[in-house]
Design a protein around this motif. Structure first.
Motif, mmCIF file in Angstrom:
data_model
loop_
_atom_site.group_PDB
_atom_site.id
_atom_site.type_symbol
_atom_site.label_atom_id
_atom_site.label_comp_id
_atom_site.label_asym_id
_atom_site.label_seq_id
_atom_site.Cartn_x
_atom_site.Cartn_y
_atom_site.Cartn_z
ATOM 1 N N GLU A 1 -18.455 25.506 19.644
ATOM 2 C CA GLU A 1 -19.689 26.168 20.069
ATOM 3 C C GLU A 1 -20.796 25.147 20.308
ATOM 4 O O GLU A 1 -21.548 25.238 21.278
ATOM 5 C CB GLU A 1 -20.140 27.205 19.034
ATOM 6 N N GLU A 2 -20.895 24.158 19.421
ATOM 7 C CA GLU A 2 -21.911 23.111 19.581
ATOM 8 C C GLU A 2 -21.649 22.284 20.837
ATOM 9 O O GLU A 2 -22.572 21.967 21.586
ATOM 10 C CB GLU A 2 -21.933 22.194 18.361
ATOM 11 N N LEU A 3 -20.387 21.954 21.066
ATOM 12 C CA LEU A 3 -20.029 21.196 22.264
ATOM 13 C C LEU A 3 -20.297 21.997 23.526
ATOM 14 O O LEU A 3 -20.780 21.460 24.527
ATOM 15 C CB LEU A 3 -18.565 20.764 22.199
ATOM 16 N N SER A 4 -20.007 23.287 23.481
ATOM 17 C CA SER A 4 -20.262 24.147 24.644
ATOM 18 C C SER A 4 -21.757 24.246 24.934
ATOM 19 O O SER A 4 -22.179 24.178 26.089
ATOM 20 C CB SER A 4 -19.691 25.549 24.417
ATOM 21 N N ALA A 5 -22.556 24.395 23.901
ATOM 22 C CA ALA A 5 -24.006 24.465 24.071
ATOM 23 C C ALA A 5 -24.546 23.138 24.614
ATOM 24 O O ALA A 5 -25.407 23.125 25.501
ATOM 25 C CB ALA A 5 -24.673 24.815 22.750
ATOM 26 N N GLU A 6 -24.039 22.039 24.083
ATOM 27 C CA GLU A 6 -24.473 20.726 24.562
ATOM 28 C C GLU A 6 -24.076 20.525 26.017
ATOM 29 O O GLU A 6 -24.862 20.024 26.824
ATOM 30 C CB GLU A 6 -23.848 19.637 23.691
ATOM 31 N N ASN A 7 -22.879 20.943 26.375
ATOM 32 C CA ASN A 7 -22.409 20.836 27.747
ATOM 33 C C ASN A 7 -23.281 21.663 28.686
ATOM 34 O O ASN A 7 -23.655 21.207 29.767
ATOM 35 C CB ASN A 7 -20.948 21.286 27.840
ATOM 36 N N GLU A 8 -23.622 22.869 28.280
ATOM 37 C CA GLU A 8 -24.474 23.735 29.090
ATOM 38 C C GLU A 8 -25.847 23.087 29.313
ATOM 39 O O GLU A 8 -26.373 23.096 30.432
ATOM 40 C CB GLU A 8 -24.634 25.092 28.411
ATOM 41 N N GLN A 9 -26.418 22.515 28.262
ATOM 42 C CA GLN A 9 -27.719 21.856 28.388
ATOM 43 C C GLN A 9 -27.630 20.643 29.309
ATOM 44 O O GLN A 9 -28.511 20.405 30.124
ATOM 45 C CB GLN A 9 -28.241 21.443 27.005
ATOM 46 N N LEU A 10 -26.553 19.878 29.193
ATOM 47 C CA LEU A 10 -26.370 18.721 30.055
ATOM 48 C C LEU A 10 -26.231 19.138 31.523
ATOM 49 O O LEU A 10 -26.745 18.461 32.418
ATOM 50 C CB LEU A 10 -25.155 17.906 29.609
ATOM 51 N N GLN A 11 -25.549 20.248 31.775
ATOM 52 C CA GLN A 11 -25.422 20.757 33.142
ATOM 53 C C GLN A 11 -26.789 21.129 33.709
ATOM 54 O O GLN A 11 -27.104 20.817 34.859
ATOM 55 C CB GLN A 11 -24.484 21.979 33.183
#
Length: 62
Positions: A20-30
């Motif tokens: 979940e943390e990685l997904s949230a970080e990925n979304e923010q980076l996008q």
């Protein structure tokens, strides 16, 4: 060959990120990437306008 972290390493002390943390970080980076791409495009357009203004000024002054 895989990466192994020692128990006393800094990485091990920080803990691993959850999916979940990685997904949230990925979304923010996008989102950040899209924002930066827009800023680069705006900068390019502004530079083109400045170039055209300089070109017009120089050619009318000759």
């Amino acid at each position: 060959m895989s990466v192994m972290h020692r128990e006393d390493s800094i990485k091990a002390l920080k803990g691993r990120k959850t999916l979940e943390e990685l997904s949230a970080e990925n979304e923010q980076l996008q989102k950040d990437k899209e924002s930066l791409a827009t800023q680069v495009t705006d900068l390019q357009l502004a530079l083109c306008e400045v170039y055209e203004l300089v070109e017009t000024t120089l050619s009318s002054g000759e």
